[in-house]
Every structure is written in structure tokens, then in C-alpha cells.
Design a protein around this motif. Structure first.
Motif, short mmCIF file in Angstrom:
data_model
loop_
_atom_site.label_atom_id
_atom_site.label_comp_id
_atom_site.label_asym_id
_atom_site.label_seq_id
_atom_site.Cartn_x
_atom_site.Cartn_y
_atom_site.Cartn_z
N GLY A 218 -32.09 39.96 14.32
CA GLY A 218 -30.95 39.33 13.66
C GLY A 218 -31.16 39.16 12.17
N ALA A 219 -32.30 39.60 11.64
CA ALA A 219 -32.59 39.41 10.21
C ALA A 219 -31.70 40.29 9.35
CB ALA A 219 -34.06 39.73 9.94
N ASP A 220 -31.31 39.78 8.22
CA ASP A 220 -30.45 40.51 7.28
C ASP A 220 -31.35 41.32 6.34
OD1 ASP A 220 -28.71 41.43 5.37
OD2 ASP A 220 -27.64 39.53 5.13
N GLU A 221 -31.48 42.62 6.64
CA GLU A 221 -32.41 43.45 5.88
C GLU A 221 -31.93 43.68 4.44
OE1 GLU A 221 -34.37 46.76 7.53
OE2 GLU A 221 -33.88 46.24 9.58
N VAL A 222 -30.63 43.75 4.23
CA VAL A 222 -30.12 44.00 2.88
C VAL A 222 -30.46 42.82 1.98
CG1 VAL A 222 -28.07 44.40 1.50
CG2 VAL A 222 -28.27 45.48 3.75
N ASP A 223 -30.14 41.62 2.47
CA ASP A 223 -30.44 40.42 1.70
C ASP A 223 -31.94 40.27 1.51
OD1 ASP A 223 -30.73 37.00 2.18
OD2 ASP A 223 -29.66 37.85 0.48
N SER A 224 -32.70 40.57 2.58
CA SER A 224 -34.16 40.48 2.49
C SER A 224 -34.71 41.43 1.43
CB SER A 224 -34.79 40.80 3.85
OG SER A 224 -34.43 39.84 4.81
N GLY A 225 -34.12 42.61 1.32
CA GLY A 225 -34.60 43.58 0.34
C GLY A 225 -34.51 43.06 -1.08
N SER A 226 -33.41 42.41 -1.41
CA SER A 226 -33.27 41.87 -2.76
C SER A 226 -34.22 40.71 -2.99
CB SER A 226 -31.82 41.42 -2.99
OG SER A 226 -31.45 40.40 -2.06
N ARG A 227 -34.40 39.89 -1.97
CA ARG A 227 -35.33 38.77 -2.07
C ARG A 227 -36.75 39.27 -2.31
NH1 ARG A 227 -34.33 33.63 0.18
NH2 ARG A 227 -32.19 33.25 0.80
N ILE A 228 -37.12 40.32 -1.55
CA ILE A 228 -38.48 40.88 -1.64
C ILE A 228 -38.74 41.40 -3.05
CG2 ILE A 228 -39.94 42.80 -0.89
CD1 ILE A 228 -38.65 42.44 1.91
N ALA A 229 -37.81 42.17 -3.59
CA ALA A 229 -37.99 42.74 -4.93
C ALA A 229 -38.13 41.65 -5.98
CB ALA A 229 -36.79 43.65 -5.26
N GLU A 230 -37.32 40.61 -5.86
CA GLU A 230 -37.38 39.50 -6.82
C GLU A 230 -38.71 38.77 -6.72
OE1 GLU A 230 -35.01 35.32 -7.88
OE2 GLU A 230 -34.34 36.60 -6.21
N MET A 231 -39.16 38.50 -5.49
CA MET A 231 -40.41 37.77 -5.29
C MET A 231 -41.60 38.57 -5.81
SD MET A 231 -41.92 35.02 -4.10
CE MET A 231 -40.83 34.21 -2.93
N GLN A 232 -41.62 39.88 -5.53
CA GLN A 232 -42.73 40.71 -5.99
C GLN A 232 -42.78 40.78 -7.52
OE1 GLN A 232 -42.00 44.36 -3.72
NE2 GLN A 232 -43.91 43.98 -2.60
N LEU A 233 -41.61 40.87 -8.16
CA LEU A 233 -41.55 40.91 -9.62
C LEU A 233 -42.13 39.63 -10.21
CD1 LEU A 233 -40.62 42.29 -12.24
CD2 LEU A 233 -38.38 41.19 -11.90
N LEU A 234 -41.76 38.49 -9.65
CA LEU A 234 -42.24 37.21 -10.15
C LEU A 234 -43.75 37.06 -9.94
CD1 LEU A 234 -39.33 34.92 -8.90
CD2 LEU A 234 -39.93 35.36 -11.28
N ASN A 236 -45.92 39.46 -9.75
CA ASN A 236 -46.59 40.40 -10.66
C ASN A 236 -46.61 39.86 -12.09
OD1 ASN A 236 -48.05 42.74 -10.65
ND2 ASN A 236 -46.31 44.08 -11.00
N GLN A 237 -45.57 39.15 -12.46
CA GLN A 237 -45.52 38.57 -13.80
C GLN A 237 -46.48 37.39 -13.96
OE1 GLN A 237 -41.38 37.58 -14.16
NE2 GLN A 237 -40.79 39.61 -14.91
N GLU A 238 -46.67 36.65 -12.88
CA GLU A 238 -47.46 35.42 -12.96
C GLU A 238 -48.96 35.64 -12.79
OE1 GLU A 238 -47.70 31.34 -13.63
OE2 GLU A 238 -45.91 32.64 -13.71
N PRO A 282 -57.22 34.27 -16.16
CA PRO A 282 -57.32 33.45 -17.38
C PRO A 282 -55.97 32.98 -17.90
CG PRO A 282 -57.73 35.77 -17.88
CD PRO A 282 -57.70 35.66 -16.39
N ASP A 283 -54.94 33.81 -17.75
CA ASP A 283 -53.61 33.42 -18.25
C ASP A 283 -53.04 32.26 -17.43
OD1 ASP A 283 -53.78 35.42 -20.13
OD2 ASP A 283 -52.65 36.89 -18.95
N VAL A 284 -53.23 32.32 -16.11
CA VAL A 284 -52.75 31.24 -15.25
C VAL A 284 -53.46 29.94 -15.60
CG1 VAL A 284 -52.57 30.42 -12.86
CG2 VAL A 284 -52.21 32.84 -13.37
N ILE A 285 -54.77 30.02 -15.79
CA ILE A 285 -55.56 28.84 -16.14
C ILE A 285 -55.14 28.28 -17.49
CG2 ILE A 285 -57.89 28.10 -16.82
CD1 ILE A 285 -58.98 29.78 -14.51
N ALA A 286 -54.88 29.17 -18.45
CA ALA A 286 -54.46 28.72 -19.78
C ALA A 286 -53.17 27.91 -19.73
CB ALA A 286 -54.30 29.93 -20.70
#
Length: 489
Positions: A218-234, A236-238, A282-286
Motif C-alpha cells: 500500500g506504500a505510495d512509491e511516487v511520493d516516496s521517491g521524492s522524499r528519498i531524493a530530498e532526504m539523500q540530498l540533505l 549529502n550536504q550535511e 570537521p564541518d559538522v563539529i564546527a
């Protein structure tokens, strides 16, 4: 001269238990999700006071009762130390990028449609390998909870899948403490015990996996796909992500496989996480360092804080902040408070003889295999409710029922399996049990929310009872009375 105590009546035994049930029910009704953050502790202590008064009526002094409390709390000290170490581990692994790396790659590998079933299976394999449901939940379980949030999946169902898989793997692993304890108490062979358990555990986990798969469809794969991309981007940035971030996890699992005791193993994993954070983030700690703190000083202060008070992230995503801002020994203090109150109540019941009286009354009238096994499983569950400790739920019914099984011609393998079906598996479903509060602290989901989705833990005891009444895989022996009569003929 040994002091004589008046034997407890059934009413004596039931009064504090009934009061506790009423108080805990009222706590959940009045305070809902916050019931484990103080109200349940008060309920347990009030019920403990009632039990102590009953004990004094029967001749026990406060000194007698206090010795029982100290003994009961001392049994929980090992679990308390592990909880403190796990709090530190979660904090440093968040800071080091270990958990974020697991989440990042997990989002790539896990399909939403099969996520719940895969979560259960992954936890089962890890727990079977290391023999610990607690370590499994604190490591891969935490990461899988993060993946669930990233995919927009249900946290309660995911927690149920983690618990189901972790306890299946723990139950059939020869490295598990409870899997060794049950046959030791019942007087059976470890590997015969595991082999005999497969008749109930394997069908139960198969049914659980089917249910998790059906729910996942019953999972919504389309919605999950956008969530996954957003989470991975964040993520990777952090963080600086990479497979080398998983070294603390590999080290911890290796220590567990080598049967290094849980507390030092988890503590080593936590400290290694702190070292990894200083080397690779080091960036996270800073960003987290106090004003004016730089370089080595900043690393020491941030890692030190992660060990005792966890980490707090301030990114552009509230979801990511909520997911990663966790850990530290301080995060486990409420859990420890609940454990100590629960163990105090159980210890008083045990010391003044109320628990033994209640259990012996429950067994009265049991004659068939179905009766005996059903009552054993329910006794284990009840002991988990009352004493809040899975080890007590195995040891006490095991000692009390061992001779009764033999008298009725039932092989002790029936007892050792029943002790696990009723004692080990129901413990994480109870919010004030040591296992329930541990899972709540690690997975951040109340047992009252995930219990209905811990399918393996729910199905296995029921299946064991059905087997007993249908006579499926019930081993029998010649009762000693009949054997003696046959020898005299």
C-alpha cells in the motif's frame, strides 16, 4: 533461629497486582503517550507500597523488604549500564555520520513496497548472527527507522518489523543469553531446544513476513521517491558520507560475534564513533562547537557532549533535525527511572512471597498438555507484566513448573520452548518492561504503538498454544509415578 512468616493468601497476592493494573490503565488513559515519562513510575511505586504493607502484615520487616529491593534493582544494573552506553553510541554515531550513511545507502537499496518485510528480515539476520536483539535494534534498527522516515513509511510498523526480526534472530541464535537461559532452567540441551523451537518460530516469522509484505504493497512509491531524493540530498550536504563511515558498526558487530559482553562492546563502539566524528566530520563539529572553540578543543567538547547529552542538528529540514537530534546518556535517564521503579515493585512481590502465591494458584487444575503450556506461557507474560524483567519471566516459571511438567509426562523441551514463547517474546510489548522501555528509548516509538505490528511476537505464543491443544510436536515422557509402578511389576 529463622524468622517465621505468615504464608500469603491469594487475596494478598492479588491486591497489589490489581491496584497496579488499575493505576497503569489510568495512567495511559489520562496521560496517553506521556504515561511512561513519570505517571507509570508513580503507579509502580504506589503498588510497591501496597505490596510492602501486605508483606509487613505477614511478618516481614522493612529491612527484609529493603534487602529484596536492593537485590531486585541489582539485577537491572547490567541493563542500565548497557542503556547508558547505547545512549552514547547513538549520539556519536549520529555525529560521525555512521547512522546517516546507513540511511543514505538504505534509501537506495530498499523498495517501499517491500520495506517492512526487508526490515524484519535484515534485523533477523543480524540478530541471529550476534545473538542480541538489543544490539540489533540500537544499530541497524535505528538506521532502518531513519530510512522509514525518509521514505514516508509508518514509524510504528517499522518499529514492529524491527522488533519482530530482532527477536526471531535472537530466539534461534545459540549466542543469545535468553536462548541459553531457558534450556538451562528447564534442564534441556541448547541445540535440541533451538531445534524444537523452530516448529513454532519458523511458521510465525513466515506469517509475519507475509503480513509485512501485504502492508507494504500500500506504500505510495511516487511520493516516496521524492522524499528519498530530498532526504539523500540533505544528508549529502550535511555529512561526509562513505562506506568508511560504517567502520564503527563493523567493529561493534565483530565484538558481538566474538561474544564480548554487551556493555564494553557498545562502549567501545560509542568511543570509536567519537573518534570517527573528529576525523571525518570537521564541518559538522564546527557548526556545533561553542563560540571561540576551534580545532582539537572543539572536537573534544562536541564529542564529549554527544556522549553524555547527544547531538542537536539545525538543518533546513525539520524532519532531518528530528531524526538525527538524538542520543547521549541523558536520553536514557527516563528509561532507567522506569526500569528501577518496575524492578522495585517486582522485587517486593518476590521477596514477600506474593508472586509465588499468584503463580501457584494459576497452575492449579492444569492437567492436559494444552492446559500446562497455555498456563506456562500466560504465567511468563504475567511475570513480564509484574516484574518488568524477561529474565524473571523465564527463571521463576521455569523453576516452579519444571516438576509439574515431569509429573504430567511432558518432556522438559516443552517447558523450555514455552518459557521463550511466553517470556522472551512478550517482553518488548510491555511499556514498563526492561525490554519495552529499551526499545522505546532506542527506536523512539512507544510499545503501545508498535505492539500491534510486532507480528512475530504476537503470533508465536498463540501458535504455541494452538500446537499444544492440537497435540502438534508435543514431546512426552513416562511420568515418574508410572515409571516407578512399572519397575515394581
Amino acid at each position: 533461629m529463622e524468622k517465621q512468616y505468615k504464608e500469603a493468601s491469594l487475596a494478598d497476592a492479588l491486591i497489589p497486582i490489581i491496584i497496579l493494573i488499575i493505576l497503569l490503565g489510568s495512567s495511559v488513559y489520562l496521560f496517553e503517550d506521556n504515561s511512561s515519562y513519570g505517571p507509570n513510575q508513580i503507579a509502580l511505586l504506589v503498588a510497591m507500597g501496597i505490596a510492602a504493607i501486605v508483606g509487613m502484615k505477614n511478618g516481614y520487616s522493612w529491612e527484609d523488604i529493603e534487602k529484596g529491593i536492593v537485590k531486585g534493582i541489582s539485577r537491572s544494573l547490567g541493563a542500565i549500564l548497557i542503556l547508558l552506553a547505547v545512549g552514547s553510541l547513538i549520539g556519536t554515531w549520529m555525529l560521525a555520520g555512521t547512522v546517516p550513511t546507513l540511511i543514505y545507502y538504505g534509501l537506495d537499496l530498499l523498495n517501499p513496497s517491500f520495506f517492512y518485510a526487508a526490515t524484519c528480515l535484515i534485523c533477523a539476520i543480524v540478530a541471529m548472527s550476534i545473538g542480541s536483539s538489543w544490539t540489533t535494534a540500537a544499530t541497524v534498527g535505528v538506521a532502518l527507522m531513519g530510512i522509514a522516515i525518509g521514505m514516508g513509511m509508518s514509524e510504528a510498523i517499522t518499529a514492529g518489523a524491527v522488533v519482530s526480526g530482532a527477536y526471531f534472530g535472537d530466539k534461534i541464535s545459540p549466542l543469545s543469553e535468553t536462548t541459553n537461559l531457558a534450556p538451562a532452567i528447564a534442564g534441556t540441551n541448547l541445540f535440541e531446544h533451538i531445534q524444537y523451537m523452530l516448529w513454532t518460530t519458523v511458521p510465525s516469522i513466515i506469517i509475519a513476513l507475509i503480513l509485512f509484505t501485504l502492508i507494504g504493497f500500500g506504500a505510495d512509491e511516487v511520493d516516496s521517491g521524492s522524499r528519498i531524493a530530498e532526504m539523500q540530498l540533505l544528508l549529502n550536504q550535511e555529512f561526509n558520507l562513505g562506506l568508511h563511515m560504517l567502520v564503527p558498526l563493523v567493529v561493534l558487530l565483530t565484538l558481538a560475534i566474538k561474544k564480548v559482553p554487551a556493555f564494553p562492546a557498545v562502549a567501545i563502539g560509542a568511543l570509536l564513533g567519537g573518534v570517527w566524528a573528529a576525523l571525518f566530520q570537521p564541518d559538522v563539529i564546527a557548526k556545533m562547537a561553542s563560540e571561540g572553540a576551534t580545532g582539537i578543543l572543539a572536537s573534544i567538547m562536541v564529542v564529549w557532549t554527544a556522549l553524555f547529552d547527544g547531538v542537536v542538528f539545525e538543518t533546513s529540514s525539520d524532519t532531518l533535525n528530528s531524526l538525527l537530534s538524538r542520543g547521549g546518556m541523558s536520553s536514557m535517564l527516563n528509561t532507567i527511572w522506569l526500569i528501577m521503579c518496575a524492578m522495585t515493585f517486582g522485587a517486593v512481590l518476590e521477596r514477600v512471597g506474593l508472586l509465588k502465591r499468584a503463580v501457584s494458584a494459576f497452575l492449579k487444575g492444569a492437567t492436559t498438555a494444552g492446559d500446562m503450556i497455555t498456563r506456562t506461557i500466560l504465567t511468563c507474560f504475567g511475570t513480564n507484566l509484574i516484574t518488568a524483567d524477561q529474565y524473571m519471566a523465564i527463571v521463576m516459571p521455569g523453576r516452579m513448573y519444571k516438576e509439574e511438567f515431569e509429573k504430567r509426562g511432558l518432556h522438559q523441551l516443552n517447558l523450555s520452548r514455552s518459557l521463550e514463547d511466553g517470556g522472551t517474546l512478550t517482553s518488548p510489548l510491555i511499556p514498563w518492561n526492561t525490554c519495552g522501555v529499551y526499545m522505546h528509548g532506542v527506536l523512539a516509538v512507544n510499545p503501545l504503538e508498535y505492539a500491534m505490528y510486532a507480528f512475530f511476537n504476537l503470533i508465536n505464543p498463540v501458535l504455541a498454544i494452538i500446537y499444544a491443544f492440537l497435540g502438534i510436536k508435543i514431546l512426552r515422557i513416562t511420568p515418574p509415578q508410572l515409571k516407578q509402578a512399572q519397575e515394581q511389576i
